[in-house]
Every structure is written in structure tokens, then in C-alpha cells.
Design a protein around this motif. Structure first.
Motif, PDB file in Angstrom:
ATOM      1  N   ARG A 184       0.847  -1.212   0.000  1.00  0.00           N
ATOM      2  CA  ARG A 184       0.000   0.000   0.000  1.00  0.00           C
ATOM      3  C   ARG A 184       0.878   1.258   0.000  1.00  0.00           C
ATOM      4  O   ARG A 184       0.551   2.259  -0.630  1.00  0.00           O
ATOM      5  CB  ARG A 184      -0.934   0.019   1.205  1.00  0.00           C
ATOM      6  N   ASN A 188      -4.895   1.477   7.817  1.00  0.00           N
ATOM      7  CA  ASN A 188      -5.441   1.849   6.514  1.00  0.00           C
ATOM      8  C   ASN A 188      -6.894   2.318   6.567  1.00  0.00           C
ATOM      9  O   ASN A 188      -7.583   2.313   5.554  1.00  0.00           O
ATOM     10  CB  ASN A 188      -5.338   0.646   5.549  1.00  0.00           C
ATOM     11  N   PRO A 217     -10.113   4.036   6.026  1.00  0.00           N
ATOM     12  CA  PRO A 217     -10.453   5.047   5.010  1.00  0.00           C
ATOM     13  C   PRO A 217     -10.740   6.425   5.606  1.00  0.00           C
ATOM     14  O   PRO A 217     -10.288   7.439   5.067  1.00  0.00           O
ATOM     15  CB  PRO A 217     -11.709   4.479   4.344  1.00  0.00           C
ATOM     16  N   GLY A 218     -11.466   6.455   6.720  1.00  0.00           N
ATOM     17  CA  GLY A 218     -11.825   7.752   7.330  1.00  0.00           C
ATOM     18  C   GLY A 218     -10.583   8.508   7.773  1.00  0.00           C
ATOM     19  O   GLY A 218     -10.466   9.721   7.579  1.00  0.00           O
ATOM     20  N   THR A 222      -8.795   9.911   4.728  1.00  0.00           N
ATOM     21  CA  THR A 222      -9.527  11.035   4.120  1.00  0.00           C
ATOM     22  C   THR A 222      -9.231  12.322   4.882  1.00  0.00           C
ATOM     23  O   THR A 222      -8.985  13.375   4.289  1.00  0.00           O
ATOM     24  CB  THR A 222     -11.038  10.775   4.110  1.00  0.00           C
TER      25      THR A 222
END
Lengths: 363, 319
Positions: B126, B185, B187-188, B191
Motif C-alpha cells: 500500500r 489503513n 479510510p476515514g 480522508t
């Protein structure tokens, strides 16, 4: 440093309050204005809202506000084929029910208003208006309407459109076939949006038909006129021109659309080849209009049209050639000039038709 | 140049380049890098170091991340100077002039290749993927910025898109990479970090652009460098949207610039307006910083305090 009073709230899609803020019905005295994000295609849907008291939002005067909300300038794409068809019917001395014609016009205007509002609502829900603030009417971003109000007004305009169109359907039941085709096409567009495919190339195909031959066919049928080659030809030109306008708008947003993964003809082709697409589309449009004039127009107008469209085409070529970068300062002004050239083209055709009416009056 | 000890938890030195990182048989390569890396402030590496400290990253990871960001940043500087034709970098002759343009390009490419070698050896896919995306963004931003040279009518929103690719992408990387290295990792979380990175990048660029006009220029940056290179920066675009373009192109001194925009008083009013505009961005950054807290474990919450003054450093140029 002065204390800033702006209240900010960030919510993610999984938050129970998210939809209320997104739709705008979380409060009667505040508006949640989404803040632009330069980051597209992020892994999660979060939105930062600026919470603004409703009394601090000062919209412009009523007509100006609604002209922007309903995107009145788009109405010209329907108004000019309607006008051309009405003049054609008049010159052909075909009996037209004037009341039905008027109701048809109101119906078309209402449905276009409904579509524009619905687009704004969908763009807001999908987040497009946050990464591309210039898209749509900006009524929601400016706090003039909430998303829910936009959706409600869209539904009202659909009902209004149906109300105005009902007499035509009763008078000419064969119109139901055209309406069925229209509903299928609109349904396909809605379905494409839900599945995130709004900006695929075949949406452009649908627009071509809905603003083009299907529209002229339906309009003529709605006032009891038999379908003929000239009406279809007007529709083809109208549809092609509408898609040209879409290409211009998509080209304007090519960088944002590409980053956000919204694909259409323009973003699929890339910057340089899209310039070729614009030029090609314009060339075919001009060719089509000149061909139409060769078939149906007075000789003097045919000659005038050919020369004038040649001049306009040279201007269009210059405009497209001048565009070097999607962030260059001349990018948007150039595309605005391209759009204005299409308006000149439409105006020319309108003037031509007015001259025919005048000639008929004079006898 | 010092090298970090693998067992040390705070081992990273700002000088993350070591001659052993590159083949010794390539003529002038190490000499070029010696020139390039010395004299740099290493702000991004320092930010990585601070992030690592508060997130308790091991020394090896900290060193890798610090080196990666400095390699990417300096690669872009090598290419930038050649593209802009800048004769100086950090007060010294730019690499493309001192060596050759070909060597400058290749040296930049080599740094980026080295980044990929190091990251892929580390084994976090990643992190590799995200770093590749950032390098792509950086190059896109460079490409677009080059298309703006000589364009004195570009507006702030257009420049923001370029800066988001070119400048902000590295700040986003500094914030996100340590978490990715820890295999955090969510997502929030990312972001929020992405938005914070964008804001830091915008504020840094705007603060840097103000230095060009001698605003809060304690570091003594050369004045009007962007303008004389044919590039209207963010403050220039903000303050002079209606200015005479020919005069702007020929402007050589700050006094001339004042005249072009209507006087020194107007200039200072515009600075105040620009600052006000950016205060909103600072507020937005603080707002996102508050959101970040909910993704941090109790032992990591000190990160928020560390990140708080960044806007003061990057925009207001406080020490």
C-alpha cells in the motif's frame, strides 16, 4: 488574529446525521453548505459543511435567482427547435391547434426545468458539486435551496409538465409511443446515474435523442402534425448541437472528471484528441445545417448560411487551437466563446425563420 | 554525514542521504547529490521524524520514510530547475548548470527509482502504491505548471489545482505514509489526512508565494523570482487580476509592482485580504485536526499537538 465564527461540521456517510445535513433538513434556521474539496475519488465519503444561518444568505433578485437555478440559458436548446418547427408548420399552412402548441411548450419547459433541478440534486448527492463547484446551478452551494427543496421542486415541475402535456396525449393518443420511448431513455439515464455511470459516453447518445429527433417527433405529434423528414432533420441538428454543448462543458471539466474517474467522450479521448472531437463535432453540425438549408431553405439564405458558417468555423478553429492547458487562463474564456458561437448559429437560424414569417406576412 | 543506528528510536538525522546509497562507479553522481542535499532545510523529513516519534515508529521505518520524501522532493527540484532554467538552487549553482542538463534529469530519475527500490524492499504494498500515486501527482503538477509559464491571467482556483498536485501531494504523503507503514489503513483516517495535507500544501505554497513580494520574508528570499521567471504565483493572481499584463511581464522591482496594482497602500490591503482568506483554510485545518483525534489511540494523541502549529510555521512563517 480575529476569532472566526464559521461553524464547520464533518460527517461521514456512515454517520446517522449525514443524510440530514446533505439534504439540508437538519435545521430550519441554518444551511449546511458543503465545502469544496480538491481531493477527488477519496476512499470514503465524508463531507465538511459550513453551517450558515439562513438570514445571512442573501440571494439575488427573484428572477435572477430562478434564472440561475433553472439554468435558463439551457432552454435555448429546446426553444430554437420548437420555434423552427412552429414556423415550418406555419409556412406549410398546416392546421395547428395553437392552445395545444402552447401547452406543449409549457410542458417541455417544465420538464427541462425538472431535469436541470434533478441533475443538481444528483450532483450534490454524488459529490460532484464538491469537486467541481462550477457544475450545475450552484443553488445548493450558495445556500439558496437545500438539496431536499431542489428534489421537491424537480418533482413539482415533472407534475406540471405532465399536466401541460395531458391535453396533447388525450387529443393524440399515438403520442404515448413517443412518451414511452422518452420514459425508457430517461429511465436509462437515471439508472446510469445510480450506478455511477452518468458520465459514460452513451449518456451523450441519450441526450442526442432526447433533445433531438425524439423531441421534435414528440412535439409535432403532440400538436397533431404528421412526422416528416424536415422535422426529423431539425431534431438531428438540435440533438447534435445539444451534445456539442455537453462536449464543451465536459472539456471544461476534463481535469476534474479524469481525476474523479468520471468518463465521457472527452475524458476518454484526452486533452489533445478532445480538441479534435470538438472541431469534428462542430464541422458535422455546420455540414448538417448547410445541408438542411440546401434542402429546405430559400436560396439567398442558403448562400448566406454557407458563408456565415464558414466564418464562424474559422473562428471556432482559432478558439480550439488557442487552448493549450486545462489550467490556462484562456481555457474557460475560450470555451465560453465556443459556446457563444453556437448561440450565434442558433440566432442566425431564428432570424432566418423570422424573415420567412415576415415574407409570408408581406405576401 | 551521519547514519541512523537501527536500534535507536530517535536516530534520524535530517541528512538522510548517504553516499553508500548510490553506485560509486557513476561519475559525478555522488558529487551532484552532495551539492543537492546539503543546504536543504529538510522540512519534510523533519515532519516525518516528528510524526514517527508520536506514532512510535521504529527507527528503520522512520529512516526509510524520511529518505523517501527527501528523495522525491529533491528529484522534483532537480527537474524543476532545469525546466525553469533557474541558475541557482539554495544559493549554489543548480545541478543542470554545474554538471549537465542530462545529468540533472537522470539524477532526478535515479532518486525516484531509488525510492521504488527501497520501498519495495520494505514490503508494504500500500505504501508503494500510494507513493507511486504521489509521484504521478507531482509530475502532473509539474507538467501543468510548465503550461502556465508566461500566462499572467491565470486565476487562483486554477493555481490551487496545480499546487494540490505539485506541492500538497508531498505534505499529504508526509501525513499518510507513517500510518500506511503501520498498516493503519482506515479510510476515514486517510480522508482526514488527505484534506489536512491539501490545506498544509495550499498554505505552504501561499506563504511561500508571499515571500516573493517581501511579506514576512525573514528568511531573505529573493524578491519577484516567480514573476521574473514568467510565472504568476498565487498572491500575484489574487492581487492583480485586472492589472496590465504587459507591465506585469516587464516588472522588475517591488516598487514597480506597487505602481501596477495601484500603490503600496492597495498592496497592503490586498495582503490583509489574502491573509483573511487563508485564515479560513487554517480554521478548516484545525477542524480536521480535531476530527483526526478520534482515529488515534491514547498513546498517539500527542500527534495532534505536534501538528497544530504547522499552519503557523508554513503560512505565517513563525519559527
Amino acid at each position: 488574529m480575529a476569532e472566526l465564527k464559521t461553524e464547520l461540521k464533518t460527517l461521514s456517510k456512515s454517520d446517522p446525521e449525514f443524510k440530514k445535513y446533505l439534504l439540508g433538513d437538519f435545521s430550519k434556521v441554518h444551511r449546511a453548505i458543503p465545502i469544496q474539496s480538491l481531493n477527488v475519488a477519496t476512499e470514503t465519503e465524508t463531507v465538511t459543511f459550513k453551517i450558515v444561518p439562513v438570514q445571512e444568505i442573501v440571494p439575488p433578485p427573484f428572477f435572477q435567482k430562478w434564472a440561475q437555478i433553472l439554468k435558463l440559458k439551457n432552454f435555448v436548446l429546446l426553444a430554437f427547435p420548437i420555434f423552427v418547427l412552429l414556423v415550418k408548420n406555419e409556412l406549410d399552412q398546416v392546421a395547428v391547434n395553437a392552445n395545444l402548441a402552447l401547452l406543449n411548450v409549457f410542458g417541455c419547459v417544465s420538464l427541462l426545468a425538472a431535469m436541470n433541478l434533478r441533475n443538481d440534486y444528483r450532483d450534490h448527492l454524488s459529490g460532484l458539486d464538491r469537486v467541481h463547484p462550477e457544475s450545475g446551478s450552484r443553488a445548493i452551494q450558495l445556500g439558496w435551496l437545500t438539496a431536499l427543496e431542489t428534489k421537491t421542486k424537480s418533482t413539482l415541475f415533472v407534475i406540471l409538465g405532465a399536466f401541460f402535456g395531458l391535453p396533447a396525449l388525450i387529443a393524440h393518443p399515438q403520442l404515448s409511443f413517443v412518451l414511452a420511448v422518452t420514459f425508457i431513455l430517461v429511465g436509462l439515464m437515471e439508472a446510469s446515474y445510480r450506478s455511477g455511470l452518468k458520465y459514460r459516453w452513451w449518456t451523450e447518445v441519450l441526450v442526442f435523442f432526447l433533445f433531438g429527433p425524439i423531441f421534435t417527433w414528440g412535439f409535432q405529434m403532440g400538436i397533431g402534425i404528421e412526422l416528416d423528414f424536415e422535422s426529423i432533420f431539425v431534431g438531428i441538428i438540435s440533438g447534435w448541437l445539444s451534445v456539442f454543448v455537453i462536449h464543451i462543458r465536459n472539456f471544461e471539466a476534463i481535469m476534474v472528471n479524469d481525476q474523479a474517474g468520471f468518463f465521457n467522450s472527452v475524458s476518454s479521448l484526452g486533452f489533445e484528441r478532445s480538441k479534435t472531437l470538438l472541431w469534428f463535432w462542430w464541422f458535422v453540425l455546420i455540414f448538417g445545417m448547410d445541408l438542411f438549408h440546401w434542402y429546405f431553405a430559400h436560396d439567398a439564405w442558403l448562400v448566406s448560411f454557407v458563408f456565415i458558417t464558414l466564418g464562424l468555423s474559422l473562428m471556432m478553429l482559432k478558439i480550439i487551437h488557442s487552448i493549450k492547458s486545462p489550467v490556462a487562463s484562456n481555457f474557460r474564456p475560450a470555451l465560453d466563446r465556443a459556446y457563444r458561437l453556437t448561440l450565434i448559429l442558433i440566432s442566425l437560424w431564428v432570424v432566418e425563420n423570422l424573415s420567412y414569417l415576415l415574407m409570408k406576412e408581406i405576401g | 554525514m551521519s547514519e541512523s543506528s537501527p536500534n535507536s528510536s530517535k536516530a534520524v538525522d535530517v541528512k538522510i542521504y548517504n553516499s553508500k546509497d548510490f553506485p560509486s562507479y557513476l561519475p559525478k553522481l555522488n558529487q551532484l547529490y552532495d551539492d543537492l542535499f546539503s543546504g536543504g532545510k529538510g522540512f519534510r523529513a523533519k515532519l516525518i521524524r516528528k510524526m514517527s516519534e508520536h506514532l512510535h515508529l521504529d527507527a528503520r521505518t522512520e529512516q526509510l520514510l524520511a529518505q523517501t520524501i527527501e528523495f522525491i522532493h529533491n528529484a522534483s527540484l532537480l527537474h524543476d530547475d532545469l525546466i525553469d532554467g533557474s541558475p541557482l538552487r539554495r544559493g549554489k549553482t543548480a545541478a543542470w548548470q554545474k554538471y549537465t542538463p542530462e545529468y540533472a534529469v537522470l539524477a532526478g530519475d535515479y532518486l525516484l527509482a531509488r525510492v521504488m527500490v527501497n520501498l519495495s524492499s520494505y514490503g508494504n504494498i500500500r505504501l508503494v502504491q500510494y507513493t507511486s500515486e504521489v509521484i504521478s501527482d507531482l509530475l502532473e503538477g509539474e507538467w501543468l505548471q510548465d503550461s502556465l509559464v508566461g500566462d499572467f491571467e491565470v486565476d487562483l482556483s486554477q493555481l490551487d489545482r496545480v499546487h494540490n498536485l505539485k506541492t500538497a501531494s508531498l505534505f499529504k504523503w508526509c501525513l499518510r505514509a507513517p500510518f500506511l507503514a503501520m498498516e493503519r489503513n482506515e479510510p476515514g483516517l486517510h480522508t482526514v489526512l488527505e484534506e489536512m495535507g491539501t490545506l498544509l500544501g495550499q498554505l505552504f505554497q501561499r506563504g511561500d508565494d508571499l515571500l516573493d513580494f517581501d511579506v514576512r520574508n525573514d528568511e531573505g528570499k529573493a524578491l519577484l523570482g516567480d514573476l521574473t521567471s514568467g510565472y504568476l504565483n498565487s498572491f500575484g493572481a489574487f492581487v492583480a487580476p485586472n492589472a496590465d499584463r504587459t507591465k506585469l511581464k516587464n516588472c522588475k522591482t517591488l516598487g514597480e509592482f506597487y505602481q501596477i496594482i495601484g500603490g503600496e497602500k492597495v498592496f497592503h490591503e490586498k495582503v490583509a485580504e489574502f491573509d483573511e482568506k487563508n485564515r479560513f483554510l487554517i480554521q478548516l485545518y484545525s477542524h480536521h485536526l480535531t476530527s483526526l483525534e478520534k482515529y488515534l489511540s491514547p498513546g498517539e494523541k500527542s500527534l495532534v499537538k505536534m501538528l497544530e502549529p504547522l499552519t503557523d510555521i508554513l503560512y505565517w512563517r513563525k519559527k
